[in-house]
Write an enzyme that holds these catalytic residues in place. Structure first.
Site, PDB file in Angstrom:
ATOM      1  N   LYS A 203       0.809  -1.212   0.000  1.00  0.00           N
ATOM      2  CA  LYS A 203       0.000   0.000   0.000  1.00  0.00           C
ATOM      3  C   LYS A 203       0.849   1.272   0.000  1.00  0.00           C
ATOM      4  O   LYS A 203       2.069   1.234   0.154  1.00  0.00           O
ATOM      5  CB  LYS A 203      -0.945  -0.007   1.198  1.00  0.00           C
ATOM      6  CG  LYS A 203      -1.978  -1.137   1.156  1.00  0.00           C
ATOM      7  CD  LYS A 203      -2.842  -1.055  -0.098  1.00  0.00           C
ATOM      8  CE  LYS A 203      -4.006  -2.041  -0.080  1.00  0.00           C
ATOM      9  NZ  LYS A 203      -3.616  -3.431  -0.353  1.00  0.00           N
ATOM     10  N   ASN A 204       0.188   2.408  -0.170  1.00  0.00           N
ATOM     11  CA  ASN A 204       0.910   3.685  -0.284  1.00  0.00           C
ATOM     12  C   ASN A 204       1.636   4.061   1.002  1.00  0.00           C
ATOM     13  O   ASN A 204       2.625   4.793   0.963  1.00  0.00           O
ATOM     14  CB  ASN A 204      -0.062   4.798  -0.671  1.00  0.00           C
ATOM     15  CG  ASN A 204      -0.580   4.646  -2.089  1.00  0.00           C
ATOM     16  OD1 ASN A 204      -0.784   3.536  -2.572  1.00  0.00           O
ATOM     17  ND2 ASN A 204      -0.807   5.766  -2.772  1.00  0.00           N
TER      18      ASN A 204
END
Length: 411
Positions: A203-204
């Site tokens: 994920k970011n």
């Protein structure tokens, strides 16, 4: 040490040919300061939910403009808790896009509710008011809805809620892809009943595992904090603080879904790097756009129109239509031979054996998702992706696209 993910489902990473650049699909980068923060907590004598989790919650809430943030063990558990917090009768209908990760729909089932799958617009990968109305009318008015900002793009949550006949406080936003997404000028994370984020390795904001629920509802936040730890009225940290009491009560059924202080300390350090990481993701997306735009048989990802919002570029999903449809899996294999990792997001939930029975599917089918799935391909997208690696991916995709269209092997 930095962990690099070099293998994903459906992909076998091959040795790079001479002169080529190996490009893993994802890269879980834990910064040196995040590693130091984890070590500091490990040496502190208190490693589970405590001071660091409380601080991470406050800093995260500020970052996304929410009143409250509640740290949890995963986004999936966050969605389940957010649904449980509504107090709906067992078996209540909950709408969910079929183009989502299976965990989001498992959360509906585990909350004792009935998922109703919604079709998507193949151009966006997300439901429309029309597809929501179709699903809602097929089985009766839903009690709640889970809305996903797919790939980091912006879903029109108020319009979808209105089409479903569901008030905004009964909308759970799946923002696993959407940390850094903006609806207009407002960051995703506030304005709905509850929004759930993921800190999974890809994920970011990667921590390896973990999640966060944000809400502007004081009472709901209090309930979520209790429910993530068995429904106990006081967690261990507060019981063991100087002056704390061992006494506690359990008034509601809860889960074991808390975040440790080790994860939270890492999250606080990673969060400081997040703005720079998001700028780099936008640069990478622009570089892909420049080189792949107009390529026969390749459609670029959808993104918000100017003024409508900001894409978080969690994923860069292209649509392939080579030779009147082409074979997406052959493209995956051809890229793998060039040591380029890819993935597909996602297998539509209605195509998975369990959910074909456990979920309600409108009799009209989910044709938009079916059409999209057969074309989807996610290219590498992460902040440490170099310009040279992006260029290598683009050269490979261009060569494959030209062969697919003309049958010639031009590179």
């Amino acid at each position: 040490m930095t962990t690099r993910i070099t293998a994903v489902p459906r992909v076998v990473t091959m040795p790079a040919p001479a002169g080529e650049i190996a490009v893993p699909f994802a890269d879980c980068h834990i910064t040196a300061d995040a590693q130091a923060a984890a070590l500091r907590v490990l040496q502190s004598g208190w490693v589970t939910t405590g001071r660091e989790a409380v601080a991470f919650e406050a800093e995260f809430a500020t970052a996304v403009g929410a009143t409250h943030a509640v740290a949890v063990s995963s986004c999936t558990q966050g969605i389940e808790l957010a649904l449980r917090s509504l107090g709906l009768p067992p078996g209540s209908l909950v709408l969910s896009s079929t183009m989502t990760f299976c965990g989001a729909v498992h959360a509906i089932v585990h909350a004792g509710l009935q998922p109703v799958l919604v079709d998507v617009d193949p151009a966006t990968g997300m439901p429309t008011p029309a597809t929501v109305r179709t699903a809602a009318q097929a089985y009766g008015r839903p009690a709640a809805m889970v809305v996903v900002h797919w790939a980091g793009d912006v879903a029109d949550v108020p319009a979808l809620a209105e089409a479903a006949g569901v008030p905004l406080d009964r909308v759970v936003v799946d923002a696993a892809h959407a940390l850094g997404t903006y609806a207009g000028v407002v960051p995703v994370g506030s304005g709905c009943g509850a929004t759930c984020f993921s800190f999974y390795a890809t994920k970011n904001l990667p921590l390896g595992e973990g999640g966060m629920i944000t809400t502007d509802d004081d009472a709901r936040a209090d309930w979520l904090r209790r429910a993530r730890l068995h429904g106990m009225t006081a967690d261990a940290w507060r019981r063991y603080l100087p002056g704390g009491s061992w006494r506690y009560n359990v008034a509601d059924a809860g889960l074991k879904a808390n975040m440790t202080d080790v994860q939270a300390a890492m999250g606080r350090a990673q969060l400081a790097h997040f703005p720079a990481w998001q700028r780099r993701r936008a640069q990478i997306a622009a570089r892909y756009d420049e080189q792949l735009a107009g390529l026969p048989g390749v459609r670029l990802p959808h993104r918000p129109a100017p003024g409508d919002g900001t894409h978080a570029w969690h994923l860069y999903p292209v649509r392939l239509r080579l030779n009147g449809g082409g074979d997406r899996d052959k493209v995956i294999a051809a890229l793998s031979e060039r040591a380029i990792g890819t993935s597909v997001h996602f297998v539509p939930v209605h195509r998975l054996a369990y959910f074909s029975q456990a979920a309600l599917i409108p009799s009209t089918g989910l044709t938009g998702a079916d059409a999209l799935f057969d074309q989807l391909l996610s290219l590498p997208m992460y902040p440490r992706l170099t310009d040279a690696q992006v260029d290598a991916v683009c050269r490979a995709v261009t060569g494959i696209a030209h062969r697919g269209i003309s049958g010639k092997g031009t590179e």
